[in-house]
Design a protein around this motif. Structure first.
Motif, PDB file in Angstrom:
ATOM      1  N   LEU A 112      -2.484  24.206  -3.814  1.00  0.00           N
ATOM      2  CA  LEU A 112      -1.471  25.189  -3.425  1.00  0.00           C
ATOM      3  C   LEU A 112      -0.169  24.967  -4.189  1.00  0.00           C
ATOM      4  O   LEU A 112       0.466  25.934  -4.633  1.00  0.00           O
ATOM      5  CB  LEU A 112      -1.237  25.130  -1.911  1.00  0.00           C
ATOM      6  CG  LEU A 112      -2.417  25.589  -1.057  1.00  0.00           C
ATOM      7  CD1 LEU A 112      -2.140  25.313   0.416  1.00  0.00           C
ATOM      8  CD2 LEU A 112      -2.740  27.056  -1.297  1.00  0.00           C
ATOM      9  N   VAL A 136       0.675  31.825  -9.516  1.00  0.00           N
ATOM     10  CA  VAL A 136      -0.610  32.510  -9.375  1.00  0.00           C
ATOM     11  C   VAL A 136      -1.099  32.413  -7.934  1.00  0.00           C
ATOM     12  O   VAL A 136      -0.710  31.513  -7.192  1.00  0.00           O
ATOM     13  CB  VAL A 136      -1.675  31.929 -10.333  1.00  0.00           C
ATOM     14  CG1 VAL A 136      -1.266  32.133 -11.783  1.00  0.00           C
ATOM     15  CG2 VAL A 136      -1.943  30.461 -10.047  1.00  0.00           C
ATOM     16  N   ARG A 137      -1.964  33.339  -7.557  1.00  0.00           N
ATOM     17  CA  ARG A 137      -2.565  33.295  -6.225  1.00  0.00           C
ATOM     18  C   ARG A 137      -3.791  32.381  -6.258  1.00  0.00           C
ATOM     19  O   ARG A 137      -4.548  32.385  -7.237  1.00  0.00           O
ATOM     20  CB  ARG A 137      -2.968  34.703  -5.792  1.00  0.00           C
ATOM     21  CG  ARG A 137      -1.767  35.632  -5.643  1.00  0.00           C
ATOM     22  CD  ARG A 137      -2.114  36.955  -4.962  1.00  0.00           C
ATOM     23  NE  ARG A 137      -3.457  37.456  -5.177  1.00  0.00           N
ATOM     24  CZ  ARG A 137      -3.762  38.489  -5.964  1.00  0.00           C
ATOM     25  NH1 ARG A 137      -2.830  39.112  -6.646  1.00  0.00           N
ATOM     26  NH2 ARG A 137      -5.012  38.885  -6.061  1.00  0.00           N
ATOM     27  N   PRO A 138      -4.009  31.616  -5.202  1.00  0.00           N
ATOM     28  CA  PRO A 138      -5.177  30.715  -5.178  1.00  0.00           C
ATOM     29  C   PRO A 138      -6.496  31.424  -5.424  1.00  0.00           C
ATOM     30  O   PRO A 138      -7.357  30.906  -6.145  1.00  0.00           O
ATOM     31  CB  PRO A 138      -5.122  30.107  -3.773  1.00  0.00           C
ATOM     32  CG  PRO A 138      -3.687  30.173  -3.396  1.00  0.00           C
ATOM     33  CD  PRO A 138      -3.168  31.447  -4.017  1.00  0.00           C
ATOM     34  N   GLU A 139      -6.662  32.623  -4.874  1.00  0.00           N
ATOM     35  CA  GLU A 139      -7.958  33.324  -5.038  1.00  0.00           C
ATOM     36  C   GLU A 139      -8.199  33.765  -6.474  1.00  0.00           C
ATOM     37  O   GLU A 139      -9.313  34.132  -6.821  1.00  0.00           O
ATOM     38  CB  GLU A 139      -8.076  34.495  -4.063  1.00  0.00           C
ATOM     39  CG  GLU A 139      -7.076  35.598  -4.279  1.00  0.00           C
ATOM     40  CD  GLU A 139      -5.756  35.414  -3.521  1.00  0.00           C
ATOM     41  OE1 GLU A 139      -5.005  36.400  -3.442  1.00  0.00           O
ATOM     42  OE2 GLU A 139      -5.474  34.305  -3.014  1.00  0.00           O
ATOM     43  N   ARG A 140      -7.179  33.699  -7.315  1.00  0.00           N
ATOM     44  CA  ARG A 140      -7.318  34.028  -8.739  1.00  0.00           C
ATOM     45  C   ARG A 140      -7.240  32.761  -9.598  1.00  0.00           C
ATOM     46  O   ARG A 140      -6.904  32.813 -10.778  1.00  0.00           O
ATOM     47  CB  ARG A 140      -6.257  35.038  -9.152  1.00  0.00           C
ATOM     48  CG  ARG A 140      -6.507  36.408  -8.485  1.00  0.00           C
ATOM     49  CD  ARG A 140      -5.548  37.473  -8.953  1.00  0.00           C
ATOM     50  NE  ARG A 140      -5.537  37.634 -10.387  1.00  0.00           N
ATOM     51  CZ  ARG A 140      -6.339  38.441 -11.086  1.00  0.00           C
ATOM     52  NH1 ARG A 140      -7.266  39.145 -10.466  1.00  0.00           N
ATOM     53  NH2 ARG A 140      -6.217  38.539 -12.395  1.00  0.00           N
ATOM     54  N   THR A 141      -7.556  31.631  -8.946  1.00  0.00           N
ATOM     55  CA  THR A 141      -7.467  30.334  -9.610  1.00  0.00           C
ATOM     56  C   THR A 141      -8.810  29.620  -9.535  1.00  0.00           C
ATOM     57  O   THR A 141      -9.412  29.525  -8.464  1.00  0.00           O
ATOM     58  CB  THR A 141      -6.372  29.475  -8.950  1.00  0.00           C
ATOM     59  OG1 THR A 141      -5.130  30.181  -9.028  1.00  0.00           O
ATOM     60  CG2 THR A 141      -6.242  28.127  -9.621  1.00  0.00           C
ATOM     61  N   CYS A 146      -0.677  26.201  -7.776  1.00  0.00           N
ATOM     62  CA  CYS A 146      -0.654  27.666  -7.833  1.00  0.00           C
ATOM     63  C   CYS A 146       0.780  28.176  -7.734  1.00  0.00           C
ATOM     64  O   CYS A 146       1.174  29.081  -8.486  1.00  0.00           O
ATOM     65  CB  CYS A 146      -1.518  28.257  -6.720  1.00  0.00           C
ATOM     66  SG  CYS A 146      -3.296  28.030  -6.974  1.00  0.00           S
ATOM     67  N   ALA A 147       1.560  27.601  -6.832  1.00  0.00           N
ATOM     68  CA  ALA A 147       2.959  28.015  -6.692  1.00  0.00           C
ATOM     69  C   ALA A 147       3.734  27.733  -7.979  1.00  0.00           C
ATOM     70  O   ALA A 147       4.505  28.585  -8.449  1.00  0.00           O
ATOM     71  CB  ALA A 147       3.601  27.298  -5.504  1.00  0.00           C
TER      72      ALA A 147
END
Length: 171
Positions: free
Chosen positions: A107, A115-120, A110-111
């Protein structure tokens, strides 16, 4: 490269570099096969990259922050700059929110990358890497090594035989 992803996060030891337990010596850093090529390809496609790594050797008193930073600097010398480094320095008994398989490192990465986690995509070599990705809502890929337990492979939703195969999964 599948544009469903904006970033790829990598575990360090056993994924990007050979796992040398509690390594504080940059001269002992050896790349995993395909690491250089994967990072070059990802960056050529504009993919953001980061590293998420448990370094309990600090919390155990076996490593210093300076030693870990020196090893990380050597990794970047060999592979280029990463957009973020997220390191858990806690002892496993500390029950922190960052130590994988908790989602904290993913998390935070991503921050930091925006980026969003679901796109990682999160690439690692053990079940804790998969668990952290899933807990954060990211997409895990397990790249097993000789140290990966069979049950970790069995429970991983996605596996790849090596780092280069990770790229092929999304072409």
């Amino acid at each position: 490269m599948d544009q469903a992803f904006d970033a790829v996060l990598f575990d360090r030891d056993g994924t990007l570099i050979r796992d040398v337990p509690y390594n504080g010596d940059p001269n002992r850093v050896t790349l995993m096969p395909g690491a250089r090529e994967v990072l070059r390809d990802l960056r050529a496609h504009g993919m953001r990259t980061g590293v998420v790594s448990n370094q309990s050797g600090i919390g155990r008193g076996l490593l210093t922050d300076t030693q870990v930073a020196a090893v990380n600097a050597r990794v970047e010398e060999l592979l280029g700059r990463f957009g973020t480094w997220q390191i858990c320095l806690h002892h496993p008994d500390d029950r922190c929110a960052c130590r994988k398989p908790a989602p904290g490192l993913v998390l935070s990465a991503c921050a930091a990358l925006g980026v969003r986690p679901e796109r990682t995509l999160v690439v690692g070599d053990i079940g804790a890497d998969v668990g952290a990705a899933e807990a954060a809502g990211a997409v895990p890929v397990l790249v097993p090594t000789g140290l990966t337990r069979a049950e970790e492979v069995d429970h991983a939703p996605r596996t790849a035989p090596d780092l280069l195969a990770v790229l092929e999964m999304f072409r």
